[in-house]
Design a protein around this motif. Structure first.
Motif, short mmCIF file in Angstrom:
data_model
loop_
_atom_site.label_atom_id
_atom_site.label_comp_id
_atom_site.label_asym_id
_atom_site.label_seq_id
_atom_site.Cartn_x
_atom_site.Cartn_y
_atom_site.Cartn_z
N LEU A 171 0.79 -1.22 0.00
CA LEU A 171 0.00 0.00 0.00
C LEU A 171 0.83 1.28 0.00
CD1 LEU A 171 -2.83 -1.00 2.49
CD2 LEU A 171 -2.94 -0.91 0.00
N GLU A 172 1.99 1.27 0.65
CA GLU A 172 2.74 2.50 0.83
C GLU A 172 3.85 2.72 -0.18
OE1 GLU A 172 4.03 2.40 4.88
OE2 GLU A 172 2.00 2.58 5.65
N GLU A 173 4.41 1.67 -0.73
CA GLU A 173 5.52 1.83 -1.67
C GLU A 173 5.00 2.33 -3.02
OE1 GLU A 173 8.48 -0.98 -4.22
OE2 GLU A 173 7.95 -1.65 -2.22
N LEU A 174 5.77 3.22 -3.66
CA LEU A 174 5.43 3.70 -5.00
C LEU A 174 6.36 3.00 -5.99
CD1 LEU A 174 4.94 7.50 -4.26
CD2 LEU A 174 3.18 5.77 -4.63
N PRO A 175 5.88 1.92 -6.62
CA PRO A 175 6.76 1.10 -7.46
C PRO A 175 7.04 1.74 -8.82
CG PRO A 175 4.54 0.29 -7.59
CD PRO A 175 4.52 1.40 -6.57
N VAL A 176 8.18 1.40 -9.36
CA VAL A 176 8.58 1.80 -10.71
C VAL A 176 9.11 0.55 -11.40
CG1 VAL A 176 10.14 3.25 -12.06
CG2 VAL A 176 9.15 4.13 -9.95
N PRO A 177 8.63 0.23 -12.61
CA PRO A 177 9.13 -0.97 -13.29
C PRO A 177 10.62 -0.89 -13.56
CG PRO A 177 7.23 -0.05 -14.45
CD PRO A 177 7.61 0.91 -13.38
N GLY A 178 11.32 -1.98 -13.28
CA GLY A 178 12.76 -2.04 -13.51
C GLY A 178 13.08 -2.84 -14.77
N GLY B 85 -9.35 -5.84 -15.32
CA GLY B 85 -9.24 -4.40 -15.49
C GLY B 85 -8.22 -3.76 -14.57
N SER B 86 -7.70 -4.51 -13.60
CA SER B 86 -6.67 -3.98 -12.71
C SER B 86 -5.35 -3.86 -13.46
CB SER B 86 -6.46 -4.92 -11.51
OG SER B 86 -7.62 -5.02 -10.75
N PHE B 87 -4.48 -3.02 -12.94
CA PHE B 87 -3.15 -2.86 -13.52
C PHE B 87 -2.12 -3.42 -12.56
CE2 PHE B 87 -5.66 0.39 -15.63
CZ PHE B 87 -5.34 0.15 -16.95
N VAL B 88 -1.12 -4.08 -13.12
CA VAL B 88 -0.08 -4.72 -12.31
C VAL B 88 1.29 -4.46 -12.96
CG1 VAL B 88 -1.57 -6.55 -11.42
CG2 VAL B 88 -0.37 -6.90 -13.57
N ILE B 89 2.33 -4.66 -12.19
CA ILE B 89 3.68 -4.68 -12.73
C ILE B 89 4.11 -6.14 -12.75
CG2 ILE B 89 6.09 -4.03 -12.36
CD1 ILE B 89 5.14 -1.44 -11.13
N LEU C 9 -1.15 -2.41 -8.82
CA LEU C 9 -1.20 -0.95 -8.81
C LEU C 9 -2.57 -0.44 -8.40
CD1 LEU C 9 0.71 -0.33 -12.15
CD2 LEU C 9 1.61 -0.28 -9.83
N PHE C 10 -2.56 0.53 -7.49
CA PHE C 10 -3.76 1.23 -7.07
C PHE C 10 -3.74 2.63 -7.67
CE2 PHE C 10 -2.93 -1.89 -3.67
CZ PHE C 10 -4.10 -2.63 -3.78
N LEU C 11 -4.78 3.43 -7.44
CA LEU C 11 -4.88 4.76 -8.06
C LEU C 11 -3.67 5.65 -7.76
CD1 LEU C 11 -8.65 5.69 -7.68
CD2 LEU C 11 -7.39 5.18 -9.76
N ASP C 12 -3.20 5.64 -6.51
CA ASP C 12 -2.03 6.46 -6.16
C ASP C 12 -0.78 6.03 -6.93
OD1 ASP C 12 -3.58 7.86 -4.39
OD2 ASP C 12 -2.96 6.69 -2.64
N HIS C 13 -0.64 4.71 -7.10
CA HIS C 13 0.51 4.20 -7.85
C HIS C 13 0.44 4.62 -9.32
CE1 HIS C 13 0.13 0.85 -4.67
NE2 HIS C 13 1.02 1.72 -4.24
N ILE C 14 -0.76 4.55 -9.89
CA ILE C 14 -0.95 4.92 -11.30
C ILE C 14 -0.66 6.40 -11.50
CG2 ILE C 14 -2.67 5.13 -13.15
CD1 ILE C 14 -3.93 2.52 -12.01
N LYS C 15 -1.14 7.24 -10.59
CA LYS C 15 -0.87 8.68 -10.69
C LYS C 15 0.62 8.96 -10.60
CE LYS C 15 -5.32 10.18 -8.89
NZ LYS C 15 -6.03 10.81 -7.77
N HIS C 16 1.31 8.23 -9.73
CA HIS C 16 2.76 8.38 -9.60
C HIS C 16 3.48 8.00 -10.90
CE1 HIS C 16 6.77 8.25 -7.87
NE2 HIS C 16 6.89 7.00 -8.29
N LEU C 17 3.08 6.88 -11.51
CA LEU C 17 3.71 6.45 -12.75
C LEU C 17 3.42 7.42 -13.90
CD1 LEU C 17 3.11 2.59 -12.62
CD2 LEU C 17 5.24 3.83 -12.24
N LYS C 18 2.23 7.99 -13.92
CA LYS C 18 1.90 8.99 -14.95
C LYS C 18 2.74 10.25 -14.76
CE LYS C 18 -2.80 7.56 -16.02
NZ LYS C 18 -4.23 7.90 -15.98
N ALA C 19 2.95 10.65 -13.52
CA ALA C 19 3.78 11.83 -13.24
C ALA C 19 5.24 11.58 -13.63
CB ALA C 19 3.70 12.20 -11.76
#
Length: 152
Positions: free
Chosen positions: A11-18, A68-72, A90-100
């Motif tokens: 829930l708390e980590e903001l992941p980025v694909p490696g 319909g969910s998004f995953v890494i 990925l949850f909404l906060d994670h998706i917003k982070h990846l878009k940013a």
């Protein structure tokens, strides 16, 4: 990692694909922790746009993945049927982070950006603040005339 730590981590980590990872959209649940996911066209792992991936057992009764969910996902070589493993849901906060960060695939955008002459950046920011993400209970009946009664 225990159940509590795994929940906090997800829930708390903001992941980025490696390396060897990409964002994917869940298309189908095959059961037994296996999912069919759609991979963006820019990822050249296979000729097919969908892959069969598995959800690790530490997440199985902790996180629910639906269509319909998004995953890494992490690509795994050498396996025949299972092409990879879900690393992060990925949850909404994670998706917003990846878009940013500019990492989000354009293929998964709900409304691809179109260059209209009369459209400004302000109208796009208004769309982002829309309350369409709020949950609406389909089991409850809403009376549309409630607002009209207040005017009388």
């Amino acid at each position: 990692m225990g159940r509590k730590q795994t929940t906090q981590h997800v829930l708390e980590e903001l992941p980025v694909p490696g390396d060897g990872q990409c964002v994917a959209k869940v298309v189908e649940n095959r059961g037994g922790g296996n999912y069919v996911v759609q991979v963006p066209a820019e990822v050249n792992w296979t000729d097919e746009p969908t892959l069969l991936v598995s959800l690790p057992s530490k997440f199985r009764k902790l996180i629910w993945v639906k269509r319909g969910s998004f995953v890494i996902i992490q690509r795994e070589e050498g396996k025949t049927k299972i092409a990879g493993e879900i690393v992060h849901v990925l949850f909404l906060d994670h998706i917003k982070h990846l878009k940013a960060q500019g990492i989000w695939p354009a293929e998964f955008e709900p409304n691809p950006p179109s260059a209209k002459d009369g459209e400004s950046d302000e109208s796009q920011s208004d769309d982002e603040e829309n309350d369409d993400d709020l949950f609406v209970n389909p089991n409850r009946q809403y009376d549309e005339d409630d607002d009209d009664d207040d005017d009388e």
